[in-house]
Design an enzyme around this catalytic site. Structure first.
Site, PDB file in Angstrom:
ATOM      1  N   CYS A   4      -3.405  34.300   8.453  1.00  0.00           N
ATOM      2  CA  CYS A   4      -3.287  34.954   9.756  1.00  0.00           C
ATOM      3  C   CYS A   4      -3.023  33.945  10.862  1.00  0.00           C
ATOM      4  CB  CYS A   4      -4.553  35.743  10.050  1.00  0.00           C
ATOM      5  SG  CYS A   4      -4.907  36.895   8.727  1.00  0.00           S
ATOM      6  N   GLY A  30       2.142   4.962  -0.731  1.00  0.00           N
ATOM      7  CA  GLY A  30       1.575   6.243  -1.131  1.00  0.00           C
ATOM      8  C   GLY A  30       2.696   7.191  -1.500  1.00  0.00           C
ATOM      9  N   GLU A  61       0.834  -1.212   0.000  1.00  0.00           N
ATOM     10  CA  GLU A  61       0.000   0.000   0.000  1.00  0.00           C
ATOM     11  C   GLU A  61       0.867   1.259   0.000  1.00  0.00           C
ATOM     12  OE1 GLU A  61      -2.018  -0.499   3.730  1.00  0.00           O
ATOM     13  OE2 GLU A  61      -3.313  -2.100   2.997  1.00  0.00           O
TER      14      GLU A  61
HETATM   15  C1  LIG Z   1      -1.176   6.135   5.003  1.00  0.00           C
HETATM   16  C2  LIG Z   1      -1.280   4.687   4.749  1.00  0.00           C
HETATM   17  C3  LIG Z   1      -0.528   4.100   3.725  1.00  0.00           C
HETATM   18  C4  LIG Z   1       0.456   4.867   2.878  1.00  0.00           C
HETATM   19  O1  LIG Z   1       1.537   5.366   3.585  1.00  0.00           O
HETATM   20  P1  LIG Z   1       2.789   6.016   2.818  1.00  0.00           P
HETATM   21  O2  LIG Z   1       3.709   6.408   3.878  1.00  0.00           O
HETATM   22  O3  LIG Z   1       2.261   7.178   2.054  1.00  0.00           O
HETATM   23  O4  LIG Z   1       3.355   4.975   1.925  1.00  0.00           O
HETATM   24  C5  LIG Z   1      -0.696   2.742   3.515  1.00  0.00           C
HETATM   25  N1  LIG Z   1      -1.553   2.002   4.250  1.00  0.00           N
HETATM   26  C6  LIG Z   1      -2.293   2.544   5.236  1.00  0.00           C
HETATM   27  C7  LIG Z   1      -3.214   1.667   5.999  1.00  0.00           C
HETATM   28  C8  LIG Z   1      -2.189   3.889   5.517  1.00  0.00           C
HETATM   29  O5  LIG Z   1      -2.914   4.427   6.502  1.00  0.00           O
END
Ligand SMILES: *Cc1c(COP(=O)(O)O)cnc(C)c1O
Length: 427
Positions: free
Chosen positions: A352, A284, A282
């Site tokens: 602000c 990101g 997963e």
């Molecule tokens: C935020 C998150 C990710 C991605 O994390 P990165 O640091 O962006 O790779 C993957 N799995 C879960 C469950 C998350 O909450």
């Protein structure tokens, strides 16, 4: 590696001049590089496959892009075309993934607080896996599935209780965080789920934090996950899938160099020692952070009598909140650097709040009113966290591909902004 480079003394994104782009769209604006998104995805996939890790039916592991890092549908589509799935944490994110053409079978539903409505939406849309984070949530998933006459395919999210370093606000794998259950809980819940008419447990999952630049805590967590899979199997429970989350860091210029995708993949293969499961991930940040910049214009340089120099930008913490929220560091590069000795600036926005400070005491090439600057590595947790705070228009987003660019989230008008609100009938 990314595709933001100097050409004849000016910053470009692929074959598009950022100066020209900012003139056409206006600042502030987020700009994403398709080539960088594609490269990061393929490098990770090739590293995982190269290390011998497999997904379902012996294919490559599922790379479910964490939509919360960058949820723009054009970004999701760019990745979907390469085979990416989506890791989602709300019905809105599932809808975005579906809108980008990611089929339910490549969508994972994570998050600590899923509602019954969201679970029903996920089940109706064939989401491949619900990552269950607690016992009450597991029972809710079962109830919702049974009311729909189906079974929810679930994985149990484990909190491996390791310290992954990084900022306290993005560490998720310690026992005192709100995420996941302990190993003993996971075993108990898994066995329960196997005997529940509304559930089909297929695997286990963990995600220990974000911006991790050291493989050791990951290896420690993954070794514990392997132990869990082996114990569950020894109890006669089927475990088909292992989702190892995201969290691999990216270089933010002054930070420790993160491990390469190849080192990450090799570490996993070694830690798992041939464990036969379908792996999924997963990621990101590592896919999209360096694929995006935030362009902002210098409004003026404000010099205090005691000598402190403020570069006041037209972008604020409502457009990029990471420095205010996580003390995050972003490299700031003038799009057309001026010659001369570096000058020390506090770079601030117009909001602000004292927190609306991107950096203090940063030595930069000399800046003047009207100059464009680029916040580098702003493609993850940037636009997704933007708001209209101070009634500033939501920042637009542009996607570049080669010499082409497209506005993939337009800047609203003030009329759009006001039209979202309605006066109460008695006013
Ligand atoms: C935020 C998150 C990710 C991605 O994390 P990165 O640091 O962006 O790779 C993957 N799995 C879960 C469950 C998350 O909450």
């Amino acid at each position: 590696m990314n595709h933001f480079d100097l050409r004849d003394g000016e910053l470009w994104c692929e074959d598009v001049s950022l100066t020209a782009l900012a003139e056409a769209v206006g600042a502030p604006v987020y700009v994403y590089s398709s080539a960088t998104l594609e490269r990061h995805y393929t490098v990770l996939r090739d590293a995982l496959v190269g290390a011998g890790l497999k997904g379902e039916h012996g294919g490559p592991p599922l790379i479910a892009f964490a939509v919360k890092a960058n949820s723009n549908v054009a970004v999701l589509k760019t990745l979907a075309r390469l085979g990416a799935g989506a890791d989602t944490v709300s019905e809105g994110e599932i809808r975005r993934a579906l809108a980008a053409g990611i089929p339910g079978e490549r969508i994972v539903f994570s998050g600590v607080g899923k509602t019954a409505e969201e679970l029903a939406f996920a089940l109706k849309n064939g989401v491949s896996e619900i990552n269950v984070e607690s016992e009450p949530e597991m029972h809710l998933a079962s109830q919702v599935a049974q009311s729909l006459g189906t079974r929810a395919t679930i994985a149990i999210r484990v909190n491996p209780d390791v310290s992954a370093g990084g900022h306290a606000k993005i560490s998720t794998g310690k026992a005192d965080n709100k995420f996941g259950v302990s190993f003993s809980e996971a075993e108990r819940l898994y066995a329960q789920a196997a005997n529940n008419a509304g559930l089909k447990p297929v695997g286990v999952t963990c995600h220990i934090g974000s911006q991790i630049t050291d493989l050791a805590p990951m290896a420690e967590a993954f070794a514990k996950m392997r132990g869990l899979v082996e114990r569950l199997r020894a109890e006669g429970l089927g475990v088909e899938r292992l989702d190892l989350g995201g969290g691999l860091g990216v270089p933010y210029f002054n930070q420790p160099t993160p491990p390469s995708p190849e080192d990450y993949a090799r570490m996993i293969a070694k830690t798992m020692g041939g464990l036969d499961v379908a792996y999924s991930f997963e990621p990101g940040r590592m896919i999209c952070a360096n694929a995006g910049v935030l362009l902002a214009r210098v409004l003026h340089i404000h010099e205090r009598p005691e000598g402190r120099k403020f570069a006041v930008l037209d972008a604020g913490m409502n457009d990029l909140i990471r420095p205010a929220m996580y003390d995050a560091y972003h490299d700031i590069r003038p799009v057309k650097p001026r010659a001369g000795e570096p000058v020390v600036y506090d770079v601030v926005g117009p909001i602000c709040e004292t927190g609306d400070t991107f950096t203090r005491d940063r030595a930069l090439p000399p800046l003047a009113a009207g100059d464009l600057v680029a916040f580098m590595s702003a493609g993850a947790y940037g636009a997704v966290m933007s708001s209209e705070y101070n009634s500033r228009l939501l920042v637009p987003e542009v996607l570049v591909k080669g010499a082409h660019w497209a506005v993939v989230r337009p800047r609203p008008t003030y009329e759009d902004m006001l039209a979202k609100e309605a006066p109460a009938p008695w006013l």
